[in-house]
Design a protein around this motif. Structure first.
Motif, PDB file in Angstrom:
ATOM      1  N   VAL A   1       8.015  13.857 -11.775  1.00 39.11           N
ATOM      2  CA  VAL A   1       7.955  12.593 -11.886  1.00 39.11           C
ATOM      3  C   VAL A   1       7.318  12.018 -13.171  1.00 39.11           C
ATOM      4  O   VAL A   1       7.871  11.495 -14.072  1.00 39.11           O
ATOM      5  CB  VAL A   1       7.362  11.676 -10.599  1.00 39.11           C
TER       6      VAL A   1
ATOM      7  N   TRP B   1       4.900   6.386  -4.946  1.00 41.67           N
ATOM      8  CA  TRP B   1       6.219   6.488  -4.151  1.00 41.67           C
ATOM      9  C   TRP B   1       6.210   8.110  -4.144  1.00 41.67           C
ATOM     10  O   TRP B   1       6.757   8.566  -3.222  1.00 41.67           O
ATOM     11  CB  TRP B   1       7.398   5.905  -4.737  1.00 41.67           C
ATOM     12  N   ALA B   2       6.029   8.962  -5.418  1.00 44.24           N
ATOM     13  CA  ALA B   2       5.842  10.122  -5.338  1.00 44.24           C
ATOM     14  C   ALA B   2       5.120  10.869  -4.238  1.00 44.24           C
ATOM     15  O   ALA B   2       5.602  11.563  -3.507  1.00 44.24           O
ATOM     16  CB  ALA B   2       5.799  10.768  -6.542  1.00 44.24           C
TER      17      ALA B   2
ATOM     18  N   LEU C   1       5.496   4.055  -9.361  1.00 45.12           N
ATOM     19  CA  LEU C   1       6.190   5.246  -9.030  1.00 45.12           C
ATOM     20  C   LEU C   1       5.767   6.563  -8.694  1.00 45.12           C
ATOM     21  O   LEU C   1       6.099   7.296  -7.788  1.00 45.12           O
ATOM     22  CB  LEU C   1       7.346   5.406 -10.352  1.00 45.12           C
TER      23      LEU C   1
ATOM     24  N   ARG D   1      13.613   4.704  -2.757  1.00 45.88           N
ATOM     25  CA  ARG D   1      12.879   3.894  -3.859  1.00 45.88           C
ATOM     26  C   ARG D   1      12.715   4.489  -5.220  1.00 45.88           C
ATOM     27  O   ARG D   1      13.159   4.087  -6.314  1.00 45.88           O
ATOM     28  CB  ARG D   1      11.578   2.946  -3.401  1.00 45.88           C
ATOM     29  N   LEU D   2      11.977   5.656  -5.146  1.00 48.91           N
ATOM     30  CA  LEU D   2      11.717   6.335  -6.300  1.00 48.91           C
ATOM     31  C   LEU D   2      12.909   6.727  -6.936  1.00 48.91           C
ATOM     32  O   LEU D   2      13.178   6.586  -8.300  1.00 48.91           O
ATOM     33  CB  LEU D   2      10.874   7.478  -6.023  1.00 48.91           C
TER      34      LEU D   2
ATOM     35  N   PRO E   1      10.151   5.678   0.612  1.00 50.81           N
ATOM     36  CA  PRO E   1       9.380   5.908  -0.877  1.00 50.81           C
ATOM     37  C   PRO E   1      10.254   6.618  -1.715  1.00 50.81           C
ATOM     38  O   PRO E   1      10.414   6.620  -2.868  1.00 50.81           O
ATOM     39  CB  PRO E   1       8.033   6.554  -0.816  1.00 50.81           C
ATOM     40  N   ARG E   2      11.136   7.835  -0.962  1.00 48.42           N
ATOM     41  CA  ARG E   2      11.752   8.704  -1.670  1.00 48.42           C
ATOM     42  C   ARG E   2      13.141   8.005  -2.368  1.00 48.42           C
ATOM     43  O   ARG E   2      13.359   8.235  -3.371  1.00 48.42           O
ATOM     44  CB  ARG E   2      12.300   9.938  -0.931  1.00 48.42           C
TER      45      ARG E   2
ATOM     46  N   GLU F   1      14.874   3.834  -8.752  1.00 51.72           N
ATOM     47  CA  GLU F   1      14.384   3.562  -9.839  1.00 51.72           C
ATOM     48  C   GLU F   1      14.448   4.707 -11.143  1.00 51.72           C
ATOM     49  O   GLU F   1      14.758   4.438 -12.054  1.00 51.72           O
ATOM     50  CB  GLU F   1      12.830   3.272  -9.833  1.00 51.72           C
ATOM     51  N   LEU F   2      14.450   5.858 -10.738  1.00 55.84           N
ATOM     52  CA  LEU F   2      14.511   6.939 -11.517  1.00 55.84           C
ATOM     53  C   LEU F   2      15.921   6.896 -12.212  1.00 55.84           C
ATOM     54  O   LEU F   2      16.284   7.165 -13.423  1.00 55.84           O
ATOM     55  CB  LEU F   2      14.354   8.365 -11.173  1.00 55.84           C
TER      56      LEU F   2
ATOM     57  N   PRO G   1       9.666  14.988  -3.903  1.00 53.64           N
ATOM     58  CA  PRO G   1       9.315  14.743  -5.293  1.00 53.64           C
ATOM     59  C   PRO G   1       7.945  15.399  -5.541  1.00 53.64           C
ATOM     60  O   PRO G   1       6.905  15.148  -4.928  1.00 53.64           O
ATOM     61  CB  PRO G   1       8.992  13.105  -5.393  1.00 53.64           C
TER      62      PRO G   1
END
Length: 294
Positions: free
Chosen positions: A58, A79-80, A76, A13-14, A10-11, A17-18, A53
């Protein structure tokens, strides 16, 4: 028992996208850090999936990037939250980041362990030592004692960590796959003495029978080959949204390569090694031959 996934996916992926959102907004990392009154390294670590995160950070970034779609925002933020989890390896925080006084150990072992925990497969070439996932306890202790300046208690903890990592190979549901290519030199290097080495070779023969473990030996007879530049591992992730990456351990620091070209180069290199190596069956026979000579 299913493997317990960690926070690294998840880190990553986040972060990906960021980074995309920032680039679409036409902003640099410096721009974002200045506007949010935080350090450049903090934004960078979030985008590379290395930082833990925080929900507030975020949310601030999503506001700055003008993300209004609630479904996307919820994804998002999920994921955070998932990225804030601590994996089992956090219990080994005392030995995971040894610092500059012990340069022979990986400089950010916690990151590699987290990535390995969430990977579905590891494709690795080793030219000097048996891969840590297949080391016996005594072999691991001999290796770590030789390369580290740590006290005996810390070495014991590092051995325990290495054995704990290996549990991913034996879970009943979706075990970690490993395709390991060993230079023949690894089999002849007497790490820890004859008794330790014999036990290690026997373990390689036994582990090669498992369906999730593929072991090949690269013989001396092939001469020079491209991967003489050093060992490397390609970590493969189960979801197509998560890009594979290459890990290279080095004396002056570890490298995590995530660019598509870097991954393709190492995957081609690995496939070339596969073709040059003995088959899995031939490799087991060869290791048994080496055992008879020990």
């Amino acid at each position: 028992m299913s493997p317990v996934r960690g926070p690294v996916v998840p880190r990553r992926r986040l972060g990906a996208e960021l980074r995309t959102l920032r680039e679409q907004a036409g902003l640099t990392i410096d721009d974002v850090a200045k506007e949010l009154e935080c350090s450049v390294s903090k934004v960078s670590r979030l985008e590379t999936g290395q930082g833990i995160p925080k929900a507030r950070d975020v949310r601030d970034l999503l506001e700055r990037y003008g993300v209004r779609d609630q479904t996307r925002r919820d994804r998002l933020m999920r994921w955070a939250r998932d990225g804030q989890r601590q994996g089992w390896w956090h219990d080994f925080y005392d030995v995971l980041d040894p610092g500059p006084e012990d340069p022979q150990l990986p400089d950010n072992l916690s990151r590699y362990v987290a990535l390995e925990q969430d990977a579905s497969e590891v494709r690795s070439f080793e030219g000097t030592l048996v891969h840590g996932l297949l080391q016996t306890e005594d072999y691991a202790r001999a290796v770590l004692t030789a390369v580290s300046t740590a006290e005996s208690e810390a070495t014991d903890r590092l051995v325990e960590l290495r054995m704990r990592r290996q549990e991913r190979l034996y879970v009943e549901d979706d075990p970690l796959k490993i395709h390991l290519i060993l230079d023949e030199a690894v089999l002849h290097r007497p790490v820890g003495g004859q008794q330790v080495m014999r036990a290690q070779l026997k373990r390689l023969v036994a582990e090669a029978q498992r369906p999730n473990i593929t072991l090949q030996v690269l013989p001396f007879s092939v001469g020079m080959y491209q991967a003489t530049v050093g060992p490397f591992a390609v970590l493969v992730f189960p979801d197509s949204d998560d890009n594979d990456l290459v890990y290279r351990e080095g004396y002056l620091g570890d490298m995590y390569l995530e660019k598509e070209r870097d991954i393709e180069v190492h995957e081609r290199m690995f496939e070339g090694l596969v073709d040059m190596s003995m088959t899995a069956e031939q490799s087991v026979e060869f290791i048994n031959t080496v055992l008879l000579e020990c």
